[in-house]
Scaffold this active site. Structure first.
Site, short mmCIF file in Angstrom:
data_model
loop_
_atom_site.label_atom_id
_atom_site.label_comp_id
_atom_site.label_asym_id
_atom_site.label_seq_id
_atom_site.Cartn_x
_atom_site.Cartn_y
_atom_site.Cartn_z
N SER A 75 0.66 7.42 12.10
CA SER A 75 0.07 7.75 13.40
C SER A 75 1.15 7.83 14.49
O SER A 75 1.10 8.71 15.36
CB SER A 75 -0.98 6.71 13.80
OG SER A 75 -2.04 6.74 12.89
N LYS A 79 -1.28 -4.12 21.49
CA LYS A 79 -0.74 -2.81 21.11
C LYS A 79 -1.10 -1.77 22.15
O LYS A 79 -2.27 -1.63 22.52
CB LYS A 79 -1.31 -2.39 19.76
CG LYS A 79 -0.25 -2.17 18.71
CD LYS A 79 -0.83 -1.70 17.41
CE LYS A 79 0.23 -1.75 16.33
NZ LYS A 79 -0.30 -1.38 15.03
N ARG A 99 2.88 3.27 2.28
CA ARG A 99 3.63 4.50 2.06
C ARG A 99 5.04 4.24 1.60
O ARG A 99 5.57 4.92 0.75
CB ARG A 99 3.69 5.32 3.36
CG ARG A 99 2.36 5.86 3.81
CD ARG A 99 2.43 6.21 5.25
NE ARG A 99 2.98 5.09 6.00
CZ ARG A 99 2.62 4.73 7.22
NH1 ARG A 99 1.75 5.42 7.86
NH2 ARG A 99 3.15 3.68 7.79
N HIS A 119 -4.88 8.57 6.28
CA HIS A 119 -5.95 7.56 6.29
C HIS A 119 -7.16 8.05 5.50
O HIS A 119 -7.76 7.29 4.74
CB HIS A 119 -6.40 7.28 7.74
CG HIS A 119 -5.37 6.59 8.59
ND1 HIS A 119 -5.02 7.04 9.84
CD2 HIS A 119 -4.61 5.49 8.37
CE1 HIS A 119 -4.10 6.23 10.36
NE2 HIS A 119 -3.83 5.29 9.47
O1 PNS Z 1 -3.07 0.04 11.52
P1 PNS Z 1 -2.38 -1.29 11.71
O2 PNS Z 1 -1.97 -1.44 13.17
O3 PNS Z 1 -1.24 -1.49 10.77
O4 PNS Z 1 -3.49 -2.43 11.41
C1 PNS Z 1 -3.21 -3.79 11.62
C2 PNS Z 1 -4.52 -4.62 11.49
C3 PNS Z 1 -5.56 -4.05 12.43
C4 PNS Z 1 -5.04 -4.54 10.07
C5 PNS Z 1 -4.20 -6.09 11.87
O5 PNS Z 1 -3.58 -6.14 13.12
C6 PNS Z 1 -5.44 -6.97 11.89
O6 PNS Z 1 -5.97 -7.33 10.87
N1 PNS Z 1 -5.94 -7.30 13.10
C7 PNS Z 1 -7.14 -8.09 13.30
C8 PNS Z 1 -6.80 -9.52 13.79
C9 PNS Z 1 -6.34 -10.40 12.63
O7 PNS Z 1 -7.10 -10.78 11.77
N2 PNS Z 1 -5.02 -10.70 12.62
C10 PNS Z 1 -4.41 -11.52 11.60
C11 PNS Z 1 -4.03 -10.71 10.36
S1 PNS Z 1 -3.39 -11.71 9.08
#
Ligand code: PNS
Length: 165
Positions: A130, A42, A92, A18
């Site tokens: 992670s 989650k 990745r 990250h």
């Molecule tokens: O590290 P991650 O878990 O891959 O991140 C996912 C994340 C946090 C980017 C995604 O879940 C997110 O954007 N969540 C906020 C809520 C939202 O806007 N959801 C719709 C995404 S199109």
């Protein structure tokens, strides 16, 4: 116009992969907001406060970075409020792509001014996720090459807490 990006994620925990992506983003954008998204669906190892503390410590001496939390609501709305024109995501492997592609297009649908930028970390971090770091650390494996010493300490503490219960 200043170029501002947001770098969202669950960051459970924040890894050197990250950090590598964040540093690459700072080579492109003038300012980057690291956004810890609280996702109630989650199951995370670390609480929001613990994850925030770790990110803040890791980025403490890096200029032009801000750390924030998105408790609920859409990332696209957050980007709009913050005046960010880009969302940074690290990729990745090819298997990351489908989900990232969907999110990118949905975010653009919700906020047309935002562009998702995919950055590849250094090849040495391509297998650093992670999930696997958490698993190895909780089983007592050495992950010191993949996380900041502060995060390493927090992982050790978490392992000790879990073993005490
Ligand atoms: O590290 P991650 O878990 O891959 O991140 C996912 C994340 C946090 C980017 C995604 O879940 C997110 O954007 N969540 C906020 C809520 C939202 O806007 N959801 C719709 C995404 S199109």
């Amino acid at each position: 116009m200043s170029r501002k990006a947001i770098y969202p994620g669950t960051f459970d925990p924040f890894t050197n992969g990250h950090l590598d992506v964040l540093e690459r983003a700072l080579n492109i954008f003038e300012h980057v907001d690291v956004v810890l998204a609280e996702n109630s669906q989650k199951q995370t190892l670390f609480t929001v406060d613990e994850r925030l503390e770790m990110i803040r410590e890791v980025v403490r001496d890096i200029p032009n970075v801000n750390v924030d939390v998105l408790h609920d609501g859409l990332l696209a709305d957050y980007a709009r409020q913050m005046g960010a024109n880009a969302i940074v995501r690290g990729v990745r492997q090819v298997k990351d792509f489908e989900y990232e592609f969907q999110m990118s297009l949905l975010n653009r649908h919700l906020y047309p001014e935002v562009t998702t930028v995919f950055l590849m970390p250094n090849v040495k971090y391509t297998y650093v996720a992670s999930t696997i770091i958490r698993e190895v650390a909780m089983l007592g494996g050495d992950v010191s090459k993949f996380v900041h010493p502060f995060v390493l300490d927090k992982l050790s503490q978490k392992r000790a807490e879990r073993r005490a219960h």
